[in-house]
Design an enzyme around this catalytic site. Structure first.
Site, PDB file in Angstrom:
ATOM      1  CB  CYS A 168      66.216  44.487  28.411  1.00 15.92           C
ATOM      2  SG  CYS A 168      64.572  44.978  29.010  1.00 15.92           S
ATOM      3  CD  GLN A 194      60.855  39.214  29.430  1.00 22.34           C
ATOM      4  OE1 GLN A 194      60.884  40.132  28.610  1.00 22.34           O
ATOM      5  NE2 GLN A 194      61.471  38.060  29.234  1.00 22.34           N
ATOM      6  CB  CYS A 358      65.390  23.731  22.235  1.00 26.48           C
ATOM      7  SG  CYS A 358      63.993  24.386  21.315  1.00 26.48           S
TER       8      CYS A 358
HETATM    9  C1  LIG Z   1      64.510  35.332  24.747  1.00 30.82           C
HETATM   10  S1  LIG Z   1      64.154  36.859  25.509  1.00 30.82           S
HETATM   11  C2  LIG Z   1      65.803  37.413  25.820  1.00 30.82           C
HETATM   12  C3  LIG Z   1      65.873  38.341  26.965  1.00 30.82           C
HETATM   13  C4  LIG Z   1      67.254  38.851  27.347  1.00 30.82           C
HETATM   14  N1  LIG Z   1      67.918  39.513  26.274  1.00 30.82           N
HETATM   15  C5  LIG Z   1      68.093  37.729  27.904  1.00 30.82           C
HETATM   16  O1  LIG Z   1      69.072  37.343  27.266  1.00 30.82           O
HETATM   17  O2  LIG Z   1      67.765  37.250  28.979  1.00 30.82           O
HETATM   18  C6  LIG Z   1      63.602  37.908  24.155  1.00 30.82           C
HETATM   19  C7  LIG Z   1      63.271  39.330  24.545  1.00 30.82           C
HETATM   20  O3  LIG Z   1      62.985  40.083  23.351  1.00 30.82           O
HETATM   21  C8  LIG Z   1      61.899  40.946  23.636  1.00 30.82           C
HETATM   22  N2  LIG Z   1      61.255  41.337  22.369  1.00 30.82           N
HETATM   23  C9  LIG Z   1      60.756  40.530  21.425  1.00 30.82           C
HETATM   24  N3  LIG Z   1      60.216  41.250  20.418  1.00 30.82           N
HETATM   25  C10 LIG Z   1      60.386  42.562  20.752  1.00 30.82           C
HETATM   26  C11 LIG Z   1      60.043  43.792  20.127  1.00 30.82           C
HETATM   27  N4  LIG Z   1      59.363  43.826  18.980  1.00 30.82           N
HETATM   28  N5  LIG Z   1      60.421  44.945  20.734  1.00 30.82           N
HETATM   29  C12 LIG Z   1      61.076  44.924  21.922  1.00 30.82           C
HETATM   30  N6  LIG Z   1      61.411  43.783  22.559  1.00 30.82           N
HETATM   31  C13 LIG Z   1      61.074  42.619  21.991  1.00 30.82           C
HETATM   32  C14 LIG Z   1      61.022  40.132  24.561  1.00 30.82           C
HETATM   33  O4  LIG Z   1      60.100  40.952  25.235  1.00 30.82           O
HETATM   34  C15 LIG Z   1      62.086  39.500  25.463  1.00 30.82           C
HETATM   35  O5  LIG Z   1      62.414  40.406  26.486  1.00 30.82           O
END
Ligand SMILES: C[S@@+](CC[C@H](N)C(=O)[O-])C[C@H]1O[C@@H](n2cnc3c(N)ncnc32)[C@H](O)[C@@H]1O
Length: 394
Positions: A168, A194, A358
């Site tokens: 999130c 976060q 990117c």
């Molecule tokens: C690029 S950010 C995107 C955040 C949000 N969805 C947005 O669009 O702003 C990726 C998110 O995935 C979460 N994440 C990555 N691997 C994870 C896991 N194994 N379990 C839970 N969350 C995860 C990260 O902590 C981060 O909050």
């Protein structure tokens, strides 16, 4: 060495000046827009086979400084690299193991960097994924709100429903969905930084009765069919090919029969997931997103289908991500001095290259991004989606 390099590179006609810290310089073409200042003379030899990861690494190690607009630097570096190395396909990448600890460490490295730093160049809601531009002139803030609405509308959110937001971030989507669509949201992230800011914003906006954010790995989600809808945005890039089936099985288990699952994420150009960009992918893997892996759309769809999710709609937002990254990069470039108060020089150099690189890569089809909407069919195989997509655009 400089004279030798000058004769090797001189024919390339690039708007590039190469200068040595100790004195001496030569131009690879007229009107150089970009200067590479070589701080370490041993780097000159390496410039004869300049992969993008090698150039990037030299920059973050301060063996190389750059002058010029960052987007020009990336474009000129790519032209230099392409002229000397060609466009030979890369080998298939090594896959990572992806246990919970490695993933937690990788997430902390990237996302716990500094909330103040991210707030400098993201939109006010701190959405850290591709925006949705109705027009290319839309502001970043507008494009992000439009993206949140696009997701909520595709999910056909209705008041009173329960939404699971996997990955999130700072909670922008969770708060928007609760406020504007009347749903309750359970959001999970692996980033402590976060979580802290996300919770503060939930409280400040009086949404604590509707939005719950937790520090939790997706593999630790419990229960079955607790949610009407599931969304995952910019998260499945961290899952890894080896865990893709498990990941989609968990999303499938979390949603009720008849419910919708939206997976929004970056996808590889090639079906075997091999990288493009003469080392750019390796640079991202080493310095930006350790253990990140991009599956191809076909692999994602195949895995979702095998886990019982019926794919009903797919949309590519590749050029939207190029535009989003241009905004992020321009925002950061405009505030480098302030940024350096929040992160060290090494991180700042890495993030500058990553954002501009990117933007360049998405614009050139080095990778893609897809919103994949799926339904978990009811027991009798039916679902209740509208007959057309018209409702999305009203
Ligand atoms: C690029 S950010 C995107 C955040 C949000 N969805 C947005 O669009 O702003 C990726 C998110 O995935 C979460 N994440 C990555 N691997 C994870 C896991 N194994 N379990 C839970 N969350 C995860 C990260 O902590 C981060 O909050």
């Amino acid at each position: 060495m400089l004279a030798q390099l000058s004769s090797t590179l001189g024919s390339l006609q690039l708007p590039l000046r190469i200068s040595l810290a100790g004195g001496g310089s030569f131009d690879l073409g007229p009107d150089p827009r970009v200067t590479l200042e070589i701080q370490d003379p041993t780097l000159l030899q390496e410039l004869t086979s300049p992969t993008l990861d090698k150039l990037g690494e030299a920059f973050i190690q301060q063996r190389l400084n750059i002058r010029g607009a960052i987007m020009d630097v990336i474009a000129v570096a790519d032209r230099l690299s392409k002229s000397l190395l060609g466009d030979a396909p890369e080998n298939a990448p090594q896959r990572s193991a992806h246990d919970k600890q490695t993933d937690a460490d990788a997430i902390a490295y990237h996302y716990d960097l500094s909330n103040d730093f991210y707030a400098l160049w993201l939109d006010p809601e701190m959405v850290y994924s591709c925006g949705y531009f109705h027009a290319p002139t839309d502001s970043l803030a507008k494009a992000q709100i439009q993206k949140l609405d696009h997701l909520c509308r595709k999910l056909r959110l209705k008041p009173g429903e329960r939404l699971l937001d996997v990955g999130c971030g700072w909670g922008g989507l969770a708060r928007h969905a609760a406020r504007e669509y009347g749903v309750s949201v359970y959001g999970i992230t692996l980033s402590k930084a976060q979580l802290q800011l996300g919770r503060e914003r939930v409280q400040a906006q009086g949404l604590h009765g509707q939005v719950q954010l937790e520090l939790q790995d997706y593999r630790d989600l419990k229960g079955q069919g607790q949610f009407d809808k599931v969304v995952s945005v910019g998260m499945f890039e961290h899952v890894g090919h080896a865990n893709l089936n498990r990941y989609f099985a968990i999303l499938h288990d979390q949603v009720k029969p008849g419910g919708l699952v939206m997976n929004h994420g970056i996808t590889a150009k090639h079906t075997d997931g091999r990288q493009v960009g003469r080392g750019a992918g390796q640079f991202i893997g080493r310095y930006v997103f350790p253990h990140g892996e991009l599956p191809h759309l076909a692999m994602a769809v195949s895995s979702m289908s095998d886990q019982g999710l019926e794919v009903v709609d797919v949309e590519s937002l590749r050029l939207h991500y190029a535009r989003t990254l241009e905004h992020w990069s321009a925002n950061l470039e405009a505030q480098l001095e302030r940024a350096s108060q929040y992160v060290d020089d090494r991180a700042l150099r890495i993030w500058r290259l990553y954002l501009a690189g990117c933007a360049y890569g998405f614009a050139r089809n080095w990778m893609n991004i897809h919103q994949i909407l799926a339904v978990k069919p009811l027991k009798n195989g039916q679902h209740h989606l509208p007959w057309t997509r018209a409702d999305l655009y009203r």
